[in-house]
Design a protein around this motif. Sequence first.
Motif, PDB file in Angstrom:
ATOM      1  N   PHE A 239       0.797  -1.232   0.000  1.00  0.00           N
ATOM      2  CA  PHE A 239       0.000   0.000   0.000  1.00  0.00           C
ATOM      3  C   PHE A 239       0.828   1.279   0.000  1.00  0.00           C
ATOM      4  CE2 PHE A 239      -2.950  -3.171   1.679  1.00  0.00           C
ATOM      5  CZ  PHE A 239      -4.068  -2.923   0.908  1.00  0.00           C
ATOM      6  N   GLY A 240       2.139   1.160   0.027  1.00  0.00           N
ATOM      7  CA  GLY A 240       2.971   2.354  -0.036  1.00  0.00           C
ATOM      8  C   GLY A 240       3.721   2.613   1.257  1.00  0.00           C
ATOM      9  N   PRO A 241       4.898   3.227   1.170  1.00  0.00           N
ATOM     10  CA  PRO A 241       5.767   3.413   2.346  1.00  0.00           C
ATOM     11  C   PRO A 241       5.212   4.349   3.403  1.00  0.00           C
ATOM     12  CG  PRO A 241       6.641   4.583   0.434  1.00  0.00           C
ATOM     13  CD  PRO A 241       5.514   3.743  -0.070  1.00  0.00           C
ATOM     14  N   SER A 242       4.249   5.181   3.054  1.00  0.00           N
ATOM     15  CA  SER A 242       3.700   6.121   4.037  1.00  0.00           C
ATOM     16  C   SER A 242       2.507   5.547   4.802  1.00  0.00           C
ATOM     17  CB  SER A 242       3.278   7.416   3.336  1.00  0.00           C
ATOM     18  OG  SER A 242       2.255   7.163   2.372  1.00  0.00           O
ATOM     19  N   THR A 243       2.177   4.280   4.556  1.00  0.00           N
ATOM     20  CA  THR A 243       1.017   3.659   5.205  1.00  0.00           C
ATOM     21  C   THR A 243       1.276   3.465   6.700  1.00  0.00           C
ATOM     22  OG1 THR A 243       0.509   2.462   3.160  1.00  0.00           O
ATOM     23  CG2 THR A 243      -0.528   1.662   5.195  1.00  0.00           C
ATOM     24  N   ASN A 244       0.369   3.939   7.523  1.00  0.00           N
ATOM     25  CA  ASN A 244       0.454   3.707   8.968  1.00  0.00           C
ATOM     26  C   ASN A 244      -0.149   2.351   9.307  1.00  0.00           C
ATOM     27  OD1 ASN A 244       1.632   6.229   9.582  1.00  0.00           O
ATOM     28  ND2 ASN A 244      -0.384   7.221   9.536  1.00  0.00           N
ATOM     29  N   VAL A 245       0.460   1.676  10.268  1.00  0.00           N
ATOM     30  CA  VAL A 245       0.026   0.325  10.651  1.00  0.00           C
ATOM     31  C   VAL A 245      -0.195   0.290  12.156  1.00  0.00           C
ATOM     32  CG1 VAL A 245       0.598  -2.140  10.584  1.00  0.00           C
ATOM     33  CG2 VAL A 245       1.456  -0.614   8.781  1.00  0.00           C
ATOM     34  N   ARG A 246      -1.293  -0.330  12.575  1.00  0.00           N
ATOM     35  CA  ARG A 246      -1.510  -0.513  14.006  1.00  0.00           C
ATOM     36  C   ARG A 246      -2.018  -1.929  14.272  1.00  0.00           C
ATOM     37  NH1 ARG A 246      -7.047   2.940  15.506  1.00  0.00           N
ATOM     38  NH2 ARG A 246      -8.539   1.432  14.606  1.00  0.00           N
ATOM     39  N   PHE A 247      -1.679  -2.446  15.439  1.00  0.00           N
ATOM     40  CA  PHE A 247      -2.083  -3.788  15.864  1.00  0.00           C
ATOM     41  C   PHE A 247      -3.063  -3.658  17.028  1.00  0.00           C
ATOM     42  CE2 PHE A 247       1.594  -4.410  13.403  1.00  0.00           C
ATOM     43  CZ  PHE A 247       1.703  -5.751  13.045  1.00  0.00           C
ATOM     44  N   ARG A 248      -4.210  -4.347  16.925  1.00  0.00           N
ATOM     45  CA  ARG A 248      -5.205  -4.346  17.996  1.00  0.00           C
ATOM     46  C   ARG A 248      -5.367  -5.756  18.555  1.00  0.00           C
ATOM     47  NH1 ARG A 248      -9.728  -4.381  16.207  1.00  0.00           N
ATOM     48  NH2 ARG A 248      -9.418  -4.266  13.944  1.00  0.00           N
ATOM     49  N   PRO A 249      -5.509  -5.905  19.872  1.00  0.00           N
ATOM     50  CA  PRO A 249      -5.739  -7.240  20.445  1.00  0.00           C
ATOM     51  C   PRO A 249      -7.001  -7.863  19.864  1.00  0.00           C
ATOM     52  CG  PRO A 249      -5.217  -5.652  22.170  1.00  0.00           C
ATOM     53  CD  PRO A 249      -5.422  -4.858  20.916  1.00  0.00           C
ATOM     54  N   SER A 250      -6.945  -9.158  19.621  1.00  0.00           N
ATOM     55  CA  SER A 250      -8.088  -9.873  19.077  1.00  0.00           C
ATOM     56  C   SER A 250      -8.047 -11.314  19.565  1.00  0.00           C
ATOM     57  CB  SER A 250      -8.072  -9.806  17.546  1.00  0.00           C
ATOM     58  OG  SER A 250      -9.250 -10.358  17.000  1.00  0.00           O
ATOM     59  N   PHE A 251      -8.861 -12.175  18.957  1.00  0.00           N
ATOM     60  CA  PHE A 251      -8.862 -13.588  19.336  1.00  0.00           C
ATOM     61  C   PHE A 251      -8.940 -14.468  18.097  1.00  0.00           C
ATOM     62  CE2 PHE A 251     -11.425 -17.439  19.709  1.00  0.00           C
ATOM     63  CZ  PHE A 251     -10.633 -18.171  20.568  1.00  0.00           C
ATOM     64  N   PHE A 252      -8.052 -15.447  18.036  1.00  0.00           N
ATOM     65  CA  PHE A 252      -8.126 -16.551  17.092  1.00  0.00           C
ATOM     66  C   PHE A 252      -7.750 -17.807  17.862  1.00  0.00           C
ATOM     67  CE2 PHE A 252      -6.831 -12.821  14.576  1.00  0.00           C
ATOM     68  CZ  PHE A 252      -7.928 -12.734  13.726  1.00  0.00           C
ATOM     69  N   PRO A 253      -8.425 -18.907  17.640  1.00  0.00           N
ATOM     70  CA  PRO A 253      -8.164 -20.104  18.452  1.00  0.00           C
ATOM     71  C   PRO A 253      -6.791 -20.723  18.229  1.00  0.00           C
ATOM     72  CG  PRO A 253      -9.739 -20.570  16.692  1.00  0.00           C
ATOM     73  CD  PRO A 253      -9.567 -19.081  16.728  1.00  0.00           C
ATOM     74  N   PHE A 254      -6.152 -20.432  17.105  1.00  0.00           N
ATOM     75  CA  PHE A 254      -4.861 -21.068  16.817  1.00  0.00           C
ATOM     76  C   PHE A 254      -3.674 -20.144  17.072  1.00  0.00           C
ATOM     77  CE2 PHE A 254      -7.671 -20.401  13.186  1.00  0.00           C
ATOM     78  CZ  PHE A 254      -7.157 -19.253  12.625  1.00  0.00           C
ATOM     79  N   THR A 255      -3.918 -18.929  17.589  1.00  0.00           N
ATOM     80  CA  THR A 255      -2.817 -18.039  17.971  1.00  0.00           C
ATOM     81  C   THR A 255      -3.093 -17.439  19.348  1.00  0.00           C
ATOM     82  OG1 THR A 255      -3.867 -16.182  16.795  1.00  0.00           O
ATOM     83  CG2 THR A 255      -2.168 -17.419  15.602  1.00  0.00           C
ATOM     84  N   GLU A 256      -1.996 -17.172  20.073  1.00  0.00           N
ATOM     85  CA  GLU A 256      -2.102 -16.547  21.402  1.00  0.00           C
ATOM     86  C   GLU A 256      -0.754 -15.936  21.775  1.00  0.00           C
ATOM     87  OE1 GLU A 256      -3.414 -14.948  24.712  1.00  0.00           O
ATOM     88  OE2 GLU A 256      -4.727 -15.951  23.278  1.00  0.00           O
ATOM     89  N   PRO A 257      -0.640 -14.604  21.917  1.00  0.00           N
ATOM     90  CA  PRO A 257      -1.705 -13.619  21.723  1.00  0.00           C
ATOM     91  C   PRO A 257      -2.051 -13.420  20.246  1.00  0.00           C
ATOM     92  CG  PRO A 257       0.364 -12.510  22.114  1.00  0.00           C
ATOM     93  CD  PRO A 257       0.641 -13.978  22.314  1.00  0.00           C
TER      94      PRO A 257
END
Length: 347
Positions: A239-257
């Motif tokens: 999407f381009g080098p100026s794209t901001n990225v953020r991570f939000r807590p969520s839930f998936f049964p096969f990953t933790e966190p």
Amino acid sequence: MSGLSLVAELEGLVESCAARLDRALALEELEAARVEYLGRKGQLAAIMARLPSLEPDARREAGKAANTVKERLTALYDGRLASLNRAAMDAALADFDPTVPGLAPFAGSLHPVTLVTAEICKALEELGFTIVTGPEIETDYYNFEALNMPPEHPARDMQDTLYISDSVVLRTHTSPLQIRTMLAQKPPVAVIAPGKVYRRDSDITHTPMFHQIEGLLVDEGVSMADLRGTLTAFVRRIFGPSTNVRFRPSFFPFTEPSAEVDISCVMCGGKGSTAAGPCRVCKGTGFVEILGCGMVDPNVFDAVGYDTERYTGFAFGMGVERVAMLKYGIGDLRMFFENDVRFLSQF
């Protein structure tokens, strides 16, 4: 009425029909002449309807004459039809200018989903991942159980699964390929699994069949920081080098966190609004969800026999159509499947 007079009437049809056909200068006039003489209610049929009233010998002779006349009338019609077609062709050729450029046929192109799939795979391959493929019809074990979703797990309800039998399904994600890969090889593992997946859902943002690309990296010392760095580099590559990225807590049964990854809205540039008002895509937040990810749950490693004390890993997955919608500004997912040339020719 004698058979001779009937035969004379039949013979007279030939001359009359020939004159009528000669006067026909268009295909519509020719068809009208055919109906008049050879149609089910035409002149020939009217004369032949009188045959039963003749004596047997006269009826036989008149019948032979009727068949002969019918053949001659048909031949006259076919000849005039060929003549009119030749004349139309000659007229068309007379107006043909070979120096005028012709109409080029529609040039096909790759489908936008194919284009985005190739771009995503190339970006991830440049980050060290390799592509794996596998069956679209999966067992319950690979699709659910080995991914930490036992039979009564509530996360199964999120999948809207299409079952072939109690233990065989159309895969709901490409995560089963992560299990198959880990069962087939020991770490380090760095793979991506693109392909079709199936769920019982259909509206402007969901279709029963869509495309996913899921990734898995397993090695010693892999951390959430590695996941964040990898996905940030990937998103900015797409999407381009100026794209901001953020991570939000969520839930998936096969990953933790687990986490959801959002990127700055491609429609409003992350501002949350446009000249027309609040951005309809990000609903004024400035961010849109792009994919899900997380650290591989130890239960998944137990299912494939990996040493949870020695190895860690991360996994991620995204819908290709969603990436394409954001990348190209498409508002209705169903447009990818309607085969509208006006839409497809833009890519």
